[in-house]
Design a protein around this motif. Structure first.
Motif, PDB file in Angstrom:
ATOM      1  N   ALA A 277       0.828  -1.210   0.000  1.00 16.54           N
ATOM      2  CA  ALA A 277       0.000   0.000   0.000  1.00 16.54           C
ATOM      3  C   ALA A 277       0.859   1.256   0.000  1.00 16.54           C
ATOM      4  CB  ALA A 277      -0.925  -0.003   1.222  1.00 16.54           C
ATOM      5  N   ILE A 278       1.970   1.203   0.723  1.00 16.28           N
ATOM      6  CA  ILE A 278       2.875   2.355   0.791  1.00 16.28           C
ATOM      7  C   ILE A 278       3.603   2.550  -0.530  1.00 16.28           C
ATOM      8  CG2 ILE A 278       4.964   3.251   1.914  1.00 16.28           C
ATOM      9  CD1 ILE A 278       4.062   1.817   4.460  1.00 16.28           C
ATOM     10  N   GLY A 279       3.816   1.429  -1.244  1.00 12.70           N
ATOM     11  CA  GLY A 279       4.523   1.505  -2.522  1.00 12.70           C
ATOM     12  C   GLY A 279       5.981   1.130  -2.417  1.00 12.70           C
ATOM     13  N   ILE A 280       6.335   0.319  -1.408  1.00  3.23           N
ATOM     14  CA  ILE A 280       7.722  -0.120  -1.256  1.00  3.23           C
ATOM     15  C   ILE A 280       8.010  -1.206  -2.284  1.00  3.23           C
ATOM     16  CG2 ILE A 280       9.393  -1.182   0.313  1.00  3.23           C
ATOM     17  CD1 ILE A 280       8.549   1.619   1.136  1.00  3.23           C
ATOM     18  N   PRO A 281       9.011  -1.029  -3.142  1.00  9.30           N
ATOM     19  CA  PRO A 281       9.321  -2.049  -4.155  1.00  9.30           C
ATOM     20  C   PRO A 281       9.874  -3.313  -3.507  1.00  9.30           C
ATOM     21  CG  PRO A 281      10.983  -0.306  -4.153  1.00  9.30           C
ATOM     22  CD  PRO A 281       9.887   0.158  -3.249  1.00  9.30           C
ATOM     23  N   GLY A 282       9.519  -4.461  -4.090  1.00 12.02           N
ATOM     24  CA  GLY A 282      10.027  -5.740  -3.575  1.00 12.02           C
ATOM     25  C   GLY A 282       9.477  -6.099  -2.216  1.00 12.02           C
ATOM     26  N   ALA A 283       8.247  -5.670  -1.914  1.00 15.61           N
ATOM     27  CA  ALA A 283       7.665  -5.916  -0.589  1.00 15.61           C
ATOM     28  C   ALA A 283       7.608  -7.407  -0.259  1.00 15.61           C
ATOM     29  CB  ALA A 283       6.270  -5.303  -0.507  1.00 15.61           C
ATOM     30  N   LYS A 284       7.215  -8.223  -1.231  1.00 16.39           N
ATOM     31  CA  LYS A 284       7.089  -9.659  -0.982  1.00 16.39           C
ATOM     32  C   LYS A 284       8.432 -10.275  -0.621  1.00 16.39           C
ATOM     33  CE  LYS A 284       5.300 -14.006  -2.854  1.00 16.39           C
ATOM     34  NZ  LYS A 284       6.394 -14.773  -2.233  1.00 16.39           N
ATOM     35  N   ALA A 285       9.474  -9.922  -1.353  1.00 14.14           N
ATOM     36  CA  ALA A 285      10.801 -10.478  -1.082  1.00 14.14           C
ATOM     37  C   ALA A 285      11.291 -10.062   0.304  1.00 14.14           C
ATOM     38  CB  ALA A 285      11.784 -10.018  -2.151  1.00 14.14           C
ATOM     39  N   ILE A 286      11.052  -8.797   0.659  1.00 12.73           N
ATOM     40  CA  ILE A 286      11.478  -8.295   1.969  1.00 12.73           C
ATOM     41  C   ILE A 286      10.778  -9.059   3.081  1.00 12.73           C
ATOM     42  CG2 ILE A 286      11.429  -6.312   3.527  1.00 12.73           C
ATOM     43  CD1 ILE A 286      11.653  -4.522   1.015  1.00 12.73           C
ATOM     44  N   VAL A 287       9.460  -9.193   2.954  1.00 13.54           N
ATOM     45  CA  VAL A 287       8.687  -9.881   3.994  1.00 13.54           C
ATOM     46  C   VAL A 287       9.047 -11.366   4.038  1.00 13.54           C
ATOM     47  CG1 VAL A 287       6.367 -10.545   4.738  1.00 13.54           C
ATOM     48  CG2 VAL A 287       6.797  -8.232   3.928  1.00 13.54           C
ATOM     49  N   ASP A 288       9.293 -11.982   2.886  1.00 18.78           N
ATOM     50  CA  ASP A 288       9.687 -13.395   2.866  1.00 18.78           C
ATOM     51  C   ASP A 288      10.968 -13.621   3.671  1.00 18.78           C
ATOM     52  OD1 ASP A 288       7.566 -14.339   1.453  1.00 18.78           O
ATOM     53  OD2 ASP A 288       8.610 -14.544  -0.465  1.00 18.78           O
ATOM     54  N   ILE A 289      11.927 -12.716   3.509  1.00 21.50           N
ATOM     55  CA  ILE A 289      13.189 -12.842   4.247  1.00 21.50           C
ATOM     56  C   ILE A 289      12.955 -12.693   5.747  1.00 21.50           C
ATOM     57  CG2 ILE A 289      15.436 -11.760   4.663  1.00 21.50           C
ATOM     58  CD1 ILE A 289      15.462 -10.999   1.669  1.00 21.50           C
ATOM     59  N   VAL A 290      12.155 -11.683   6.117  1.00 30.09           N
ATOM     60  CA  VAL A 290      11.864 -11.450   7.538  1.00 30.09           C
ATOM     61  C   VAL A 290      11.102 -12.631   8.136  1.00 30.09           C
ATOM     62  CG1 VAL A 290      10.625  -9.989   9.175  1.00 30.09           C
ATOM     63  CG2 VAL A 290      11.885  -8.942   7.285  1.00 30.09           C
ATOM     64  N   VAL A 291      10.118 -13.141   7.405  1.00 29.03           N
ATOM     65  CA  VAL A 291       9.335 -14.278   7.893  1.00 29.03           C
ATOM     66  C   VAL A 291      10.216 -15.522   8.009  1.00 29.03           C
ATOM     67  CG1 VAL A 291       7.462 -15.883   7.319  1.00 29.03           C
ATOM     68  CG2 VAL A 291       7.123 -13.427   7.059  1.00 29.03           C
ATOM     69  N   LEU A 292      11.128 -15.720   7.068  1.00 26.61           N
ATOM     70  CA  LEU A 292      12.041 -16.865   7.131  1.00 26.61           C
ATOM     71  C   LEU A 292      12.888 -16.794   8.402  1.00 26.61           C
ATOM     72  CD1 LEU A 292      13.191 -19.408   5.809  1.00 26.61           C
ATOM     73  CD2 LEU A 292      14.821 -17.942   4.582  1.00 26.61           C
ATOM     74  N   VAL A 293      13.380 -15.598   8.714  1.00 27.74           N
ATOM     75  CA  VAL A 293      14.155 -15.412   9.950  1.00 27.74           C
ATOM     76  C   VAL A 293      13.286 -15.692  11.174  1.00 27.74           C
ATOM     77  CG1 VAL A 293      15.321 -13.708  11.394  1.00 27.74           C
ATOM     78  CG2 VAL A 293      15.784 -13.779   8.941  1.00 27.74           C
ATOM     79  N   ALA A 294      12.056 -15.165  11.165  1.00 27.25           N
ATOM     80  CA  ALA A 294      11.147 -15.372  12.296  1.00 27.25           C
ATOM     81  C   ALA A 294      10.815 -16.843  12.473  1.00 27.25           C
ATOM     82  CB  ALA A 294       9.868 -14.561  12.088  1.00 27.25           C
ATOM     83  N   VAL A 295      10.612 -17.542  11.373  1.00 28.62           N
ATOM     84  CA  VAL A 295      10.284 -18.968  11.418  1.00 28.62           C
ATOM     85  C   VAL A 295      11.472 -19.773  11.936  1.00 28.62           C
ATOM     86  CG1 VAL A 295       9.936 -20.959   9.910  1.00 28.62           C
ATOM     87  CG2 VAL A 295       8.471 -18.966   9.677  1.00 28.62           C
ATOM     88  N   ALA A 296      12.677 -19.449  11.444  1.00 32.00           N
ATOM     89  CA  ALA A 296      13.879 -20.139  11.916  1.00 32.00           C
ATOM     90  C   ALA A 296      14.088 -19.894  13.405  1.00 32.00           C
ATOM     91  CB  ALA A 296      15.095 -19.663  11.125  1.00 32.00           C
ATOM     92  N   SER A 297      13.821 -18.677  13.847  1.00 28.52           N
ATOM     93  CA  SER A 297      13.936 -18.330  15.256  1.00 28.52           C
ATOM     94  C   SER A 297      12.968 -19.152  16.098  1.00 28.52           C
ATOM     95  CB  SER A 297      13.657 -16.836  15.446  1.00 28.52           C
ATOM     96  OG  SER A 297      13.543 -16.513  16.821  1.00 28.52           O
ATOM     97  N   CYS A 298      11.733 -19.255  15.623  1.00 33.40           N
ATOM     98  CA  CYS A 298      10.706 -20.008  16.354  1.00 33.40           C
ATOM     99  C   CYS A 298      11.048 -21.492  16.400  1.00 33.40           C
ATOM    100  CB  CYS A 298       9.345 -19.795  15.703  1.00 33.40           C
ATOM    101  SG  CYS A 298       7.964 -20.286  16.745  1.00 33.40           S
ATOM    102  N   LEU A 299      11.553 -22.032  15.293  1.00 29.34           N
ATOM    103  CA  LEU A 299      11.956 -23.432  15.251  1.00 29.34           C
ATOM    104  C   LEU A 299      13.132 -23.673  16.200  1.00 29.34           C
ATOM    105  CD1 LEU A 299      11.894 -26.270  14.109  1.00 29.34           C
ATOM    106  CD2 LEU A 299      13.109 -25.462  12.089  1.00 29.34           C
ATOM    107  N   ASN A 300      14.085 -22.764  16.204  1.00 30.30           N
ATOM    108  CA  ASN A 300      15.234 -22.845  17.098  1.00 30.30           C
ATOM    109  C   ASN A 300      14.774 -22.869  18.553  1.00 30.30           C
ATOM    110  OD1 ASN A 300      18.086 -22.874  17.510  1.00 30.30           O
ATOM    111  ND2 ASN A 300      18.047 -20.692  17.991  1.00 30.30           N
ATOM    112  N   SER A 301      13.851 -21.972  18.888  1.00 33.59           N
ATOM    113  CA  SER A 301      13.328 -21.891  20.255  1.00 33.59           C
ATOM    114  C   SER A 301      12.491 -23.115  20.606  1.00 33.59           C
ATOM    115  CB  SER A 301      12.491 -20.625  20.427  1.00 33.59           C
ATOM    116  OG  SER A 301      13.305 -19.476  20.361  1.00 33.59           O
ATOM    117  N   ALA A 302      11.764 -23.652  19.623  1.00 35.36           N
ATOM    118  CA  ALA A 302      10.943 -24.837  19.871  1.00 35.36           C
ATOM    119  C   ALA A 302      11.811 -26.019  20.271  1.00 35.36           C
ATOM    120  CB  ALA A 302      10.125 -25.177  18.623  1.00 35.36           C
ATOM    121  N   LEU A 303      12.915 -26.215  19.546  1.00 36.07           N
ATOM    122  CA  LEU A 303      13.842 -27.300  19.868  1.00 36.07           C
ATOM    123  C   LEU A 303      14.438 -27.112  21.261  1.00 36.07           C
ATOM    124  CD1 LEU A 303      15.674 -27.521  16.428  1.00 36.07           C
ATOM    125  CD2 LEU A 303      14.287 -29.333  17.445  1.00 36.07           C
TER     126      LEU A 303
END
Length: 468
Positions: A277-303
């Protein structure tokens, strides 16, 4: 080098515990899952997040009081054992372990989906296997490895959220070049602040509540650091601003920037929708990277969390003795492997029976967070009296005790009743109830036998000592 035994190490540094405490409330649910809550409740979802956040703050304060007074890797399971009875510590400990074991395949699958979209030649199940094995290995050798990975994961998540808030504020104020979404009219111009009524807000509380699960990990991790009471005190005192900034500020900006009924919210997630909505280019790629980090963090903590909980159960004789053995570095390697193997089996179930077995397994942990919070509140209510009578030092004290403690004890059952009445959450509650009842029955039987053996052993020793 220390000998192998049954003691955990103190390998977590100050910066590790600090970032773990900050990262505990930041999961992929904030970046993606919050979009579903917004789509169902509208701008009023802010109230849902505020209420869920308040409940978590109160629960963390109660847990912080107990953990700062007597730090333990079993955290609330140990306190339930002391306050309510061994069967309660057994039950909540195993339910919590089950919750985090099921998080492993969920996060592994989420990470694999992102990686597969980048490198399609590698099958999704292979990516899930690779990331799970990698993080399992880091957890096997030293607690410092877990702390180091989580430090950087947490730092990246914090940087991403702060950057999002700064960009969002500039967009709302109308000073961001190329953005035409200034103002806060979207909070009320699409059917009002509560387009589906207050009932939708209450339903959203159930969704948002589980986004906060993980806040309590710091009380478990702090037990493997120096000066755990001091670190727990700092973490519980800072939970207010962490929830206010990371969750409330983020969600407020999203609903101010994106119409709550935008189709992209549920499909793409809140952060990507806002950046688009703001018009940031590559929004999907940026969020995918952040979500991947968040998911890896959660998996790390789960273990990490699952292994420490089952280790604590083993120390109390409520799990196989093998899980409490540690390496020379103080790592409960068998506990880590046991948790990982069950997680792997769930990963396999997810790919073999994606719409059957795995969905049912996930449902069994649907209300575990509320059960854990309820047990924490009851434990604090009972232990506080014992701590006061013993004159124990309490670096952290619950506010307005016992009024706020009782408020939490009353509210949580009301939320469970609401789940039972709501069609969308009834199955989860039913499955959680089934596994909870089964675990409680096993817990009563096991702890009674354990108690009987201890009494019998004591009687035998006493008889021999008194014999002429």
């Amino acid at each position: 080098m220390a000998e192998a035994g049954t003691a955990l190490s103190s390998g977590l540094k100050n910066r590790h515990v600090t970032m773990i405490s900050i990262a505990g409330v930041i999961g992929a649910g904030l970046f993606v899952g919050s979009g579903t809550a917004i789509a169902s409740a509208g701008p009023g979802v802010i109230i849902a997040y505020a209420f869920a956040g308040l409940l978590v703050i109160l629960v963390m304060r109660m847990l912080g009081e107990m953990a700062a007074a007597t730090p333990d890797s079993g955290s609330f399971s140990t306190y339930a054992d002391r306050a309510i009875g061994p069967w309660a510590g057994f039950s909540v400990g195993w339910l919590y372990w089950w919750f985090w074991v099921l998080v492993i395949p969920v996060e592994a699958t989420a990470a694999a989906t992102i990686l597969n979209s980048w490198v399609t030649s590698v099958p999704q199940w292979t990516w899930a296997l690779i990331i799970t094995v990698l993080l399992t290995v880091t957890n096997l050798f030293s607690v410092a490895n877990y702390g180091e990975f989580e430090f950087w994961f947490a730092l990246l998540k914090v940087v991403a959220i702060v950057a999002f808030i700064v960009i969002g504020v500039l967009a709302v104020l109308g000073v961001l070049p190329g953005s035409d979404v200034s103002g806060v009219s979207r909070l009320y111009d699409q059917g009002g602040f509560l387009p589906h009524g207050f009932g939708a807000v209450i339903a959203a509380v159930l969704v948002t509540m589980f986004s906060f699960m993980g806040t309590e990990i710091v009380t478990i991790a702090a037990a493997e650091s120096e000066n755990p009471a001091e670190k727990i005190g700092k973490a519980t005192r800072s939970v207010i601003w962490r929830i206010s900034v990371f969750y409330l500020a983020s969600i407020l900006l999203v609903v101010a920037l994106v119409p709550w009924n935008s189709p992209g919210l549920a499909e793409n997630g809140s952060y990507q929708s806002a950046l688009d909505a703001i018009g940031i280019p590559g929004a999907k790629a940026i969020v995918d990277i952040v979500v991947l980090v968040a998911v890896a963090s959660c998996l790390n903590s789960a273990l990490y969390t699952a292994s420490r909980m089952i280790y604590s159960l083993g120390r109390r004789g409520q799990a196989p003795a093998a899980v409490m053995h540690t390496t020379r570095e103080g790592v409960p390697r068998i506990a880590v492997l046991a948790s990982t193997i069950v997680g792997f089996l769930a990963v396999i179930a997810n790919y073999v029976f994606p719409e059957a077995v795995f969905t049912t397994l996930l449902a069994t942990s649907g209300a575990v967070a509320l059960l854990v919070y309820l047990v924490i509140a009851v434990s604090q209510l009972r232990l506080r009296r014992k701590l006061d009578e013993a004159g124990s030092a309490m670096p952290v004290r619950m506010w307005a005790y016992p009024v706020l403690t009782w408020a939490v004890i009353v509210v949580i059952p009301l939320m469970l009743v609401y789940m039972a009445l709501r069609q969308g959450s009834r199955f989860d509650l039913m499955m959680t109830a089934v596994i909870a009842v089964a675990v409680v029955i096993v817990g009563v039987v096991v702890t009674r036998r354990q108690s009987s053996r201890e009494v019998s052993t004591y009687a035998t020793v006493t008889t021999r000592r008194d014999a002429p």
